[in-house]
Design a protein around this motif. Structure first.
Motif, PDB file in Angstrom:
ATOM      1  N   GLU A  93      40.253  52.672  58.866  1.00 13.72           N
ATOM      2  CA  GLU A  93      41.148  51.982  57.927  1.00 13.72           C
ATOM      3  C   GLU A  93      40.894  50.490  57.934  1.00 13.72           C
ATOM      4  O   GLU A  93      40.914  49.831  56.879  1.00 13.72           O
ATOM      5  CB  GLU A  93      42.602  52.274  58.301  1.00 13.72           C
ATOM      6  N   LEU A  94      40.670  49.928  59.135  1.00 15.95           N
ATOM      7  CA  LEU A  94      40.387  48.494  59.201  1.00 15.95           C
ATOM      8  C   LEU A  94      39.093  48.140  58.467  1.00 15.95           C
ATOM      9  O   LEU A  94      38.956  47.058  57.919  1.00 15.95           O
ATOM     10  CB  LEU A  94      40.304  48.051  60.664  1.00 15.95           C
ATOM     11  N   ALA A  95      38.135  49.049  58.463  1.00 17.60           N
ATOM     12  CA  ALA A  95      36.888  48.783  57.744  1.00 17.60           C
ATOM     13  C   ALA A  95      37.047  48.976  56.243  1.00 17.60           C
ATOM     14  O   ALA A  95      36.422  48.279  55.430  1.00 17.60           O
ATOM     15  CB  ALA A  95      35.783  49.692  58.290  1.00 17.60           C
ATOM     16  N   ALA A  96      37.896  49.949  55.856  1.00 19.87           N
ATOM     17  CA  ALA A  96      38.049  50.253  54.434  1.00 19.87           C
ATOM     18  C   ALA A  96      38.771  49.136  53.689  1.00 19.87           C
ATOM     19  O   ALA A  96      38.433  48.818  52.540  1.00 19.87           O
ATOM     20  CB  ALA A  96      38.800  51.574  54.264  1.00 19.87           C
ATOM     21  N   VAL A  97      39.775  48.533  54.341  1.00 15.08           N
ATOM     22  CA  VAL A  97      40.560  47.500  53.649  1.00 15.08           C
ATOM     23  C   VAL A  97      39.700  46.298  53.284  1.00 15.08           C
ATOM     24  O   VAL A  97      39.644  45.889  52.116  1.00 15.08           O
ATOM     25  CB  VAL A  97      41.776  47.090  54.508  1.00 15.08           C
ATOM     26  N   PRO A  98      38.997  45.650  54.204  1.00 18.38           N
ATOM     27  CA  PRO A  98      38.161  44.502  53.798  1.00 18.38           C
ATOM     28  C   PRO A  98      37.021  44.901  52.874  1.00 18.38           C
ATOM     29  O   PRO A  98      36.608  44.104  52.016  1.00 18.38           O
ATOM     30  CB  PRO A  98      37.636  43.949  55.125  1.00 18.38           C
ATOM     31  N   ALA A  99      36.501  46.142  53.040  1.00 16.36           N
ATOM     32  CA  ALA A  99      35.424  46.571  52.138  1.00 16.36           C
ATOM     33  C   ALA A  99      35.928  46.634  50.698  1.00 16.36           C
ATOM     34  O   ALA A  99      35.253  46.183  49.761  1.00 16.36           O
ATOM     35  CB  ALA A  99      34.886  47.933  52.582  1.00 16.36           C
ATOM     36  N   ALA A 100      37.134  47.200  50.521  1.00 16.85           N
ATOM     37  CA  ALA A 100      37.695  47.272  49.170  1.00 16.85           C
ATOM     38  C   ALA A 100      37.988  45.885  48.626  1.00 16.85           C
ATOM     39  O   ALA A 100      37.712  45.571  47.444  1.00 16.85           O
ATOM     40  CB  ALA A 100      38.970  48.118  49.192  1.00 16.85           C
ATOM     41  N   LEU A 101      38.542  45.022  49.486  1.00 16.86           N
ATOM     42  CA  LEU A 101      38.857  43.664  49.022  1.00 16.86           C
ATOM     43  C   LEU A 101      37.592  42.885  48.675  1.00 16.86           C
ATOM     44  O   LEU A 101      37.559  42.139  47.696  1.00 16.86           O
ATOM     45  CB  LEU A 101      39.650  42.937  50.103  1.00 16.86           C
ATOM     46  N   LEU A 102      36.530  43.051  49.473  1.00 13.48           N
ATOM     47  CA  LEU A 102      35.292  42.338  49.174  1.00 13.48           C
ATOM     48  C   LEU A 102      34.621  42.877  47.907  1.00 13.48           C
ATOM     49  O   LEU A 102      33.973  42.127  47.175  1.00 13.48           O
ATOM     50  CB  LEU A 102      34.343  42.442  50.361  1.00 13.48           C
ATOM     51  N   ALA A 103      34.776  44.187  47.649  1.00 10.49           N
ATOM     52  CA  ALA A 103      34.233  44.738  46.406  1.00 10.49           C
ATOM     53  C   ALA A 103      34.947  44.143  45.196  1.00 10.49           C
ATOM     54  O   ALA A 103      34.303  43.755  44.202  1.00 10.49           O
ATOM     55  CB  ALA A 103      34.362  46.266  46.421  1.00 10.49           C
ATOM     56  N   VAL A 104      36.282  44.089  45.282  1.00  8.17           N
ATOM     57  CA  VAL A 104      37.043  43.474  44.187  1.00  8.17           C
ATOM     58  C   VAL A 104      36.676  42.004  44.054  1.00  8.17           C
ATOM     59  O   VAL A 104      36.540  41.463  42.938  1.00  8.17           O
ATOM     60  CB  VAL A 104      38.553  43.646  44.427  1.00  8.17           C
ATOM     61  N   THR A 105      36.486  41.322  45.181  1.00 11.43           N
ATOM     62  CA  THR A 105      36.126  39.912  45.155  1.00 11.43           C
ATOM     63  C   THR A 105      34.779  39.692  44.476  1.00 11.43           C
ATOM     64  O   THR A 105      34.590  38.765  43.686  1.00 11.43           O
ATOM     65  CB  THR A 105      36.103  39.351  46.579  1.00 11.43           C
ATOM     66  N   SER A 106      33.798  40.556  44.799  1.00 11.71           N
ATOM     67  CA  SER A 106      32.471  40.411  44.189  1.00 11.71           C
ATOM     68  C   SER A 106      32.532  40.590  42.681  1.00 11.71           C
ATOM     69  O   SER A 106      31.943  39.809  41.911  1.00 11.71           O
ATOM     70  CB  SER A 106      31.508  41.433  44.801  1.00 11.71           C
ATOM     71  N   ALA A 107      33.278  41.622  42.237  1.00 11.79           N
ATOM     72  CA  ALA A 107      33.413  41.836  40.796  1.00 11.79           C
ATOM     73  C   ALA A 107      34.154  40.676  40.139  1.00 11.79           C
ATOM     74  O   ALA A 107      33.799  40.225  39.038  1.00 11.79           O
ATOM     75  CB  ALA A 107      34.154  43.157  40.541  1.00 11.79           C
ATOM     76  N   SER A 108      35.166  40.152  40.824  1.00  9.29           N
ATOM     77  CA  SER A 108      35.924  39.029  40.265  1.00  9.29           C
ATOM     78  C   SER A 108      35.073  37.768  40.211  1.00  9.29           C
ATOM     79  O   SER A 108      35.179  36.974  39.272  1.00  9.29           O
ATOM     80  CB  SER A 108      37.178  38.787  41.108  1.00  9.29           C
ATOM     81  N   ALA A 109      34.224  37.571  41.233  1.00  7.09           N
ATOM     82  CA  ALA A 109      33.345  36.396  41.218  1.00  7.09           C
ATOM     83  C   ALA A 109      32.365  36.465  40.049  1.00  7.09           C
ATOM     84  O   ALA A 109      32.090  35.453  39.385  1.00  7.09           O
ATOM     85  CB  ALA A 109      32.593  36.301  42.540  1.00  7.09           C
ATOM     86  N   LEU A 110      31.839  37.652  39.774  1.00  8.66           N
ATOM     87  CA  LEU A 110      30.959  37.816  38.627  1.00  8.66           C
ATOM     88  C   LEU A 110      31.697  37.535  37.323  1.00  8.66           C
ATOM     89  O   LEU A 110      31.180  36.844  36.433  1.00  8.66           O
ATOM     90  CB  LEU A 110      30.376  39.224  38.613  1.00  8.66           C
ATOM     91  N   ALA A 111      32.939  38.050  37.211  1.00  4.25           N
ATOM     92  CA  ALA A 111      33.731  37.793  36.009  1.00  4.25           C
ATOM     93  C   ALA A 111      34.040  36.308  35.869  1.00  4.25           C
ATOM     94  O   ALA A 111      34.022  35.756  34.764  1.00  4.25           O
ATOM     95  CB  ALA A 111      35.031  38.599  36.058  1.00  4.25           C
TER      96      ALA A 111
END
Length: 384
Positions: A93-111
């Motif tokens: 769970e600790l790995a999944a939370v930052p992974a999901a947040l970093l994925a959203v962050t990467s997509a948001s940075a591109l946008a």
């Protein structure tokens, strides 16, 4: 130049508000991320809701650049790991939370990067529009020849600086000459036709001693360049000598002549003439009207976008009544009040281009009265 763009309000106030919003914008994603983290910290909501921290970087995509988005994303990921560890989350769970947040962050940075690029392109387009505006609708100074002058112009299209309405006021060897017109249609074709009319007018106004000859040159140019269904309504006026006003109306709304006594009269065309570009379809030709234009008199030219502006009850804007209410000896103040009232009448947004041009023949200042000698001065002269 006394112009209102679009419409409008004070552009300086609008820019100031925009700068304040832009300055506060990058802080909002950080504050939202911290508030969400605080809620989890105090409420003990559990790790299931930790992905809500993605709201921070997602919002940052609309307010900041890629670096700002990444910064907010790292903050959210760090908070997510810390809060998950506090609640005893498993390693997966600790790995999944930052992974999901970093994925959203990467997509948001591109946008965010794409948004920044579009904003730069839009800024370039706006700068070109501003340059086109000044080339096509040149600024009108407060004084032109012997007249005081003012202009208010609003383009109906969103983000537009220019439209299908046109105006010009130029001093020439044959006196001050002016034109106000309305091109059939909207968009870029109308802007192109307006540019054509203004270019021919400015050249012919300097070359032709007869005002009707100026109109004829515009007509010939439009006949060569316009389509069969295109035309331009216009009023062309001039002041060839002191106290005289010449008016040629080509299918346009009648100008309003304001006498020094505040009496307002519409200058109806006599005889009526077709719009510019349609003379070949009729045997009517425009006529030249000659009017007196004394000290203190004013002439208001306008386009259909003013008198056809409707309120919620579909009532037209009463221009004559508005001019009567706001008439003053300062053309810029008069048009400013009329323009504000016009926008209030339609609820803040015009649905058609609108132009107003007002000139006034100022009243000459009276020479100072000769000063009579005082009794003391007379007595002193006698004693001397």
């Amino acid at each position: 130049m006394s112009q209102a763009r679009n419409h409008d309000g004070d552009p300086r106030s609008t820019r100031l508000f925009g700068h304040r919003v832009a300055a506060a914008g990058p802080l909002l994603p950080v504050l939202i991320t911290l508030v969400i983290g605080l809620v989890f910290l105090l409420g003990g909501a559990g790790t299931v809701w930790l992905p809500l921290l993605a709201a921070g970087p997602a919002l940052a995509a609309s307010t900041d650049g890629p670096r700002g988005v990444l910064g907010v994303g790292l903050l959210a990921a760090g908070l997510g790991v810390a809060l998950g560890a506090r609640d005893g989350a498993s390693g997966a769970e600790l790995a999944a939370v930052p992974a999901a947040l970093l994925a959203v962050t990467s997509a948001s940075a591109l946008a965010g990067a794409l948004r920044s690029r579009r904003e730069r392109v839009l800024a370039d387009v706006r700068s070109v529009a501003e340059a086109a505006q000044h080339a096509l609708l040149k600024p009108v100074p407060p004084t032109v020849g012997p007249f005081e002058a003012a202009v208010r112009y609003s383009a109906a299209a969103a983000e537009a600086r220019i439209g299908g309405d046109l105006y010009a006021l130029v001093p020439t060897p044959y006196g001050v000459r002016l034109i106000v017109g309305d091109v059939r249609g909207k968009g870029l074709p109308a802007v192109g036709t307006a540019a054509l009319v203004l270019g021919v007018f400015r050249e012919a106004a300097y070359d032709e001693p007869d005002l009707l000859a100026v109109v004829d040159r515009i007509e010939r140019s439009l006949a060569r360049n316009l389509g069969a269904d295109d035309f331009v309504t216009a009023v062309i006026a001039g002041c060839p000598r002191p106290g005289v006003l010449e008016v040629v109306n080509c299918g346009h709304a009648p100008p309003l002549l304001v006498r020094a006594s505040k009496e307002i009269e519409a200058v109806e065309p006599a005889p009526p003439a077709p719009p510019l570009g349609l003379r070949a379809l009729t045997d009517q030709t425009p006529g030249l009207q000659e009017l007196t234009f004394a000290d203190g008199d004013q002439l208001l030219l306008y386009t259909d976008g003013v008198i056809e502006a409707r309120d919620r009850d579909r009532a037209f804007y009463p221009l004559v009544e508005g001019l009567t209410r706001h008439l003053s000896d300062e053309p810029s103040r008069t048009l400013g009040a009329i323009h504000d009232e016009l926008l209030a009448h339609v609820g803040g947004r015009l649905h058609d281009d609108a132009a107003l041009l007002l000139i006034r023949k100022p009243v000459p200042c009276a020479p100072p009265a000769p000063q009579l000698p005082t009794a003391e001065a007379v007595l002193g002269d006698r004693v001397g």
